[in-house]
Motif scaffolding. Structure first.
Motif, short mmCIF file in Angstrom:
data_model
loop_
_atom_site.label_atom_id
_atom_site.label_comp_id
_atom_site.label_asym_id
_atom_site.label_seq_id
_atom_site.Cartn_x
_atom_site.Cartn_y
_atom_site.Cartn_z
N GLN A 178 0.86 -1.18 0.00
CA GLN A 178 0.00 0.00 0.00
C GLN A 178 0.90 1.23 0.00
OE1 GLN A 178 -2.75 0.27 3.28
NE2 GLN A 178 -3.95 1.84 2.26
N PRO A 179 0.93 1.98 -1.11
CA PRO A 179 1.80 3.17 -1.15
C PRO A 179 1.24 4.28 -0.28
CG PRO A 179 0.49 3.01 -3.16
CD PRO A 179 0.18 1.79 -2.36
N ILE A 180 2.07 5.29 -0.06
CA ILE A 180 1.64 6.45 0.70
C ILE A 180 0.56 7.18 -0.09
CG2 ILE A 180 2.38 8.72 1.56
CD1 ILE A 180 5.12 7.43 2.16
N LEU A 181 -0.50 7.55 0.60
CA LEU A 181 -1.62 8.23 -0.05
C LEU A 181 -1.14 9.50 -0.75
CD1 LEU A 181 -4.72 7.95 -0.25
CD2 LEU A 181 -4.90 9.52 1.69
N GLY A 182 -1.50 9.63 -2.02
CA GLY A 182 -1.09 10.81 -2.78
C GLY A 182 0.15 10.59 -3.64
#
Lengths: 113, 115
Positions: free
Chosen positions: B24-28
């Motif tokens: 899950q990548p960093i949001l944004g």
């Protein structure tokens, strides 16, 4: 072919001294160079970025130099502490435009109390 | 404190089995990278995505590896069938993809052992 060289031998220094790590590269002129820290069992953590037109960058006890003539970057940690013990990776943009960094193998730093 | 998450953290499997790793990548962040790290080869780029589109997977053995981004919050790396030489730590990283530099934020990694 493009190559990034970091000393594979661990650097052992005494607490309080300045640690100096070297990153040499060949056959390319990168747009920027980055240094990352990696602790055992964890992912690399970004520390500093220096661009091709910059000679030196500082952040707290860290200093990075970038000599595009020598094709070398030096990474200094002043007043080193045992908590600075880790592997330090340099990364350069070799991708000719897409700005995706290629990583060196890293050098292990051990700071003795 | 935004960070990249990866599951599982450790995986032991037998040769021939399918392995799926998730990130899950960093949001944004609009760029996602998959790396493999071994003592012999260091950190090798396997694939990367920008805005969910695969831009480069030339570092990946195509016959057994596949990488996808079903949506902006999930990236997957699959190995089928797995082989002992795939044993390594697999890192996912995300970035803002600003164009002139690509600072990467790494997850904790998935340590894979194929017996």
């Amino acid at each position: 072919s493009q190559k990034i060289e970091q000393n594979s031998e661990a650097l052992n220094i005494q607490e309080g001294k300045t640690a100096t790590l070297t990153c040499n590269y060949t056959n390319y002129s990168p747009a920027y160079l980055q240094w990352y820290r990696q602790d055992p069992g964890r992912g690399p953590v970004f520390l500093l970025l220096i661009r091709e037109n910059e000679k030196e960058k500082r952040k707290e006890r860290l200093k990075v130099t970038f000599d595009t003539t020598l094709k070398q970057s030096l990474f200094h940690i002043t007043a080193s502490q045992p908590a600075d013990s880790a592997t330090y990776l340099c990364a350069l943009d070799f991708s000719g435009g897409s700005y995706i960094p290629t990583f060196g193998r890293g050098t292990s730093l051990i700071v003795h109390p | 404190d935004a960070r990249v998450t990866q599951t599982p953290r450790d995986k032991v499997t037998e040769m021939g089995q399918e392995v799926t790793m998730r990130c899950q990548p960093i949001l944004g962040h609009n760029t996602v990278f998959w790396y493999r790290q071994t003592m012999m080869q260091g950190l090798e780029l396997l694939a990367y995505f920008r805005n969910r589109a695969p831009l480069d997977d030339s570092g990946m053995p195509k016959d057994r590896f596949s990488a996808e981004m079903p949506d902006a919050t999930l990236a997957t790396l699959k190995i089928q069938p797995s082989e002992p030489r795939d044993s390594a730590v697999y890192f996912c990283a995300s970035g803002l993809g600003t164009g002139k530099q690509e600072t990467q934020y790494f997850g904790p990694g998935t340590r894979l052992l194929v017996l």
